[in-house]
Design a protein around this motif. Sequence first.
Motif, PDB file in Angstrom:
ATOM      1  N   LEU A  99       7.749  44.256 -85.841  1.00 42.96           N
ATOM      2  CA  LEU A  99       6.324  44.310 -85.547  1.00 42.96           C
ATOM      3  C   LEU A  99       5.562  45.060 -86.631  1.00 42.96           C
ATOM      4  CD1 LEU A  99       6.442  45.076 -81.709  1.00 42.96           C
ATOM      5  CD2 LEU A  99       6.403  42.858 -82.870  1.00 42.96           C
TER       6      LEU A  99
ATOM      7  N   HIS B 287      -5.841  44.278 -78.040  1.00 47.47           N
ATOM      8  CA  HIS B 287      -5.554  42.855 -78.229  1.00 47.47           C
ATOM      9  C   HIS B 287      -4.748  42.373 -77.042  1.00 47.47           C
ATOM     10  CE1 HIS B 287      -4.731  39.082 -80.214  1.00 47.47           C
ATOM     11  NE2 HIS B 287      -3.440  39.258 -80.007  1.00 47.47           N
TER      12      HIS B 287
ATOM     13  N   ILE C  73       0.473  50.125 -82.373  1.00 46.94           N
ATOM     14  CA  ILE C  73       1.461  49.564 -81.457  1.00 46.94           C
ATOM     15  C   ILE C  73       1.880  50.680 -80.502  1.00 46.94           C
ATOM     16  CG2 ILE C  73       3.801  48.631 -81.224  1.00 46.94           C
ATOM     17  CD1 ILE C  73       3.480  47.483 -84.042  1.00 46.94           C
TER      18      ILE C  73
ATOM     19  N   PHE D 271       5.082  42.573 -89.243  1.00 44.65           N
ATOM     20  CA  PHE D 271       4.229  41.462 -88.809  1.00 44.65           C
ATOM     21  C   PHE D 271       2.769  41.879 -88.622  1.00 44.65           C
ATOM     22  CE2 PHE D 271       2.762  38.393 -85.469  1.00 44.65           C
ATOM     23  CZ  PHE D 271       2.866  37.247 -86.251  1.00 44.65           C
ATOM     24  N   LEU D 272       2.551  43.064 -88.011  1.00 38.65           N
ATOM     25  CA  LEU D 272       1.201  43.511 -87.682  1.00 38.65           C
ATOM     26  C   LEU D 272       0.663  44.566 -88.638  1.00 38.65           C
ATOM     27  CD1 LEU D 272       1.530  43.749 -83.790  1.00 38.65           C
ATOM     28  CD2 LEU D 272       0.405  41.955 -85.112  1.00 38.65           C
ATOM     29  N   ASN D 273       1.547  45.221 -89.396  1.00 39.34           N
ATOM     30  CA  ASN D 273       1.147  46.238 -90.365  1.00 39.34           C
ATOM     31  C   ASN D 273       0.272  47.330 -89.724  1.00 39.34           C
ATOM     32  OD1 ASN D 273      -0.580  46.204 -93.596  1.00 39.34           O
ATOM     33  ND2 ASN D 273       1.023  47.530 -92.846  1.00 39.34           N
ATOM     34  N   PRO D 274       0.769  47.990 -88.659  1.00 44.12           N
ATOM     35  CA  PRO D 274      -0.034  49.023 -87.996  1.00 44.12           C
ATOM     36  C   PRO D 274      -0.076  50.315 -88.811  1.00 44.12           C
ATOM     37  CG  PRO D 274       2.158  49.000 -87.079  1.00 44.12           C
ATOM     38  CD  PRO D 274       2.105  47.852 -88.056  1.00 44.12           C
TER      39      PRO D 274
ATOM     40  N   HIS E  56      -5.117  50.448 -86.141  1.00 40.22           N
ATOM     41  CA  HIS E  56      -4.166  49.391 -85.789  1.00 40.22           C
ATOM     42  C   HIS E  56      -2.931  50.074 -85.181  1.00 40.22           C
ATOM     43  CE1 HIS E  56      -6.773  47.053 -88.388  1.00 40.22           C
ATOM     44  NE2 HIS E  56      -6.505  47.893 -89.376  1.00 40.22           N
TER      45      HIS E  56
ATOM     46  N   ALA F  65      -0.395  40.052 -74.378  1.00 45.88           N
ATOM     47  CA  ALA F  65       0.021  40.511 -75.703  1.00 45.88           C
ATOM     48  C   ALA F  65       0.592  41.931 -75.623  1.00 45.88           C
ATOM     49  CB  ALA F  65      -1.163  40.477 -76.664  1.00 45.88           C
ATOM     50  N   GLY F  66       1.674  42.153 -76.370  1.00 43.05           N
ATOM     51  CA  GLY F  66       2.309  43.463 -76.383  1.00 43.05           C
ATOM     52  C   GLY F  66       3.442  43.611 -75.394  1.00 43.05           C
TER      53      GLY F  66
ATOM     54  N   ILE G  62      -1.021  46.573 -77.774  1.00 44.53           N
ATOM     55  CA  ILE G  62      -1.434  46.485 -79.178  1.00 44.53           C
ATOM     56  C   ILE G  62      -2.931  46.736 -79.297  1.00 44.53           C
ATOM     57  CG2 ILE G  62      -1.496  45.017 -81.239  1.00 44.53           C
ATOM     58  CD1 ILE G  62       0.643  43.257 -79.881  1.00 44.53           C
TER      59      ILE G  62
ATOM     60  N   ILE H 208      -5.770  46.259 -82.337  1.00 45.96           N
ATOM     61  CA  ILE H 208      -6.021  45.724 -83.677  1.00 45.96           C
ATOM     62  C   ILE H 208      -7.480  45.963 -84.028  1.00 45.96           C
ATOM     63  CG2 ILE H 208      -6.074  43.641 -85.109  1.00 45.96           C
ATOM     64  CD1 ILE H 208      -3.798  42.516 -83.432  1.00 45.96           C
TER      65      ILE H 208
END
Length: 337
Positions: free
Chosen positions: A260, A161, A142, A263-266, A140, A168-169, A154, A156
């Motif tokens: 981010l 994504h 960014i 929100f996205l937990n990369p 995952h 996106a991104g 991004i 995912i």
Amino acid sequence: MSKHERRRPATLGIDIGGTKSLYVLFDDRFEVVADEKLPTHPAKGGAGAFTAAMRRAVRGLLEVADTRGLEVRAVGVGCAGDIDLREGVARSAPNVAFLEDYPFRERLEKLTGAKVFVGNDVQAGLYGEFRLGAARGARHVIGIFLGTGVGGAIIIDGRLHRGASGLAGDIGNYRVHADSSPKRARPEVLDNVASRPVIAGEAAALAAKRKAPQLHARVGTDVTDIKSGDLAEAIRGGDRAVEKLVRSRAGVLGAAISNLVDFLNPDTVVLGGGLVEAMPRLLRREVRKAIDANARPKAARAARVVVAQLHDYAVAAGAAKLALDMFFSRDPPIRPD
């Protein structure tokens, strides 16, 4: 070489930038065999002159491939803008408007006889880092790239994504403040806060006020002359005001990324682009500090912050690898629109 001898597979990667375009021949291990850099905007002739230059560059690389016993199986193109994956054209290309609706896939297929994939340059750059560079082994990711704008992409669960519209991104329009008044001449978005031209403009003002003597001595006060390397050299030379400026903008960027991260937990944040290449330790440190200060501790701990490794070849390598995986992998990393 005899036509009966087996040729090793190879790929071409093409990075269509706002100023320069890079054409690269990669072998089957993604080592650079040969490359050619050309101005994207021809002095005259528009799209026709661009096509002629592209044809010369690609044919030259195909000749190199032939002499090295390589067969180009796939061609990847990374171009700024909104890309139609099915048609292989750029729906819009703000920095290279004369290439809007340009038939990249059609012309390159005829020229090379290979499979051709055309994608967004930032998404291609992040995919290059994911498969070949700083984000190998991640799931995952960014990616944030600092140049003439603030670009993002991004990944995912191992896939690029792209979102509902393929955008996106795209973090450059991320609002730093909630004020969305139409009267504001320069909305406080990341492009207007953390991009190289904006930072260079404010550094030029510091030089004009004699608050950045090293920068003034090196390049003067014309913002068009101030590159990322000049900012880095001024800081190394002792221009504290320039260092403070860059640190503050990196902090703003890091605070935006921290949202981010929550929100996205990369597991990985990749920082790239010319500004990062010029000052990798400073930018990484300030972004890391801002993430740790603003994101939830568990999410912040999970996200390592790394600097891109592929540098000038990131987009070309990522586009070439993306083309190869799109056409020859059982599990393509993205699906066309």
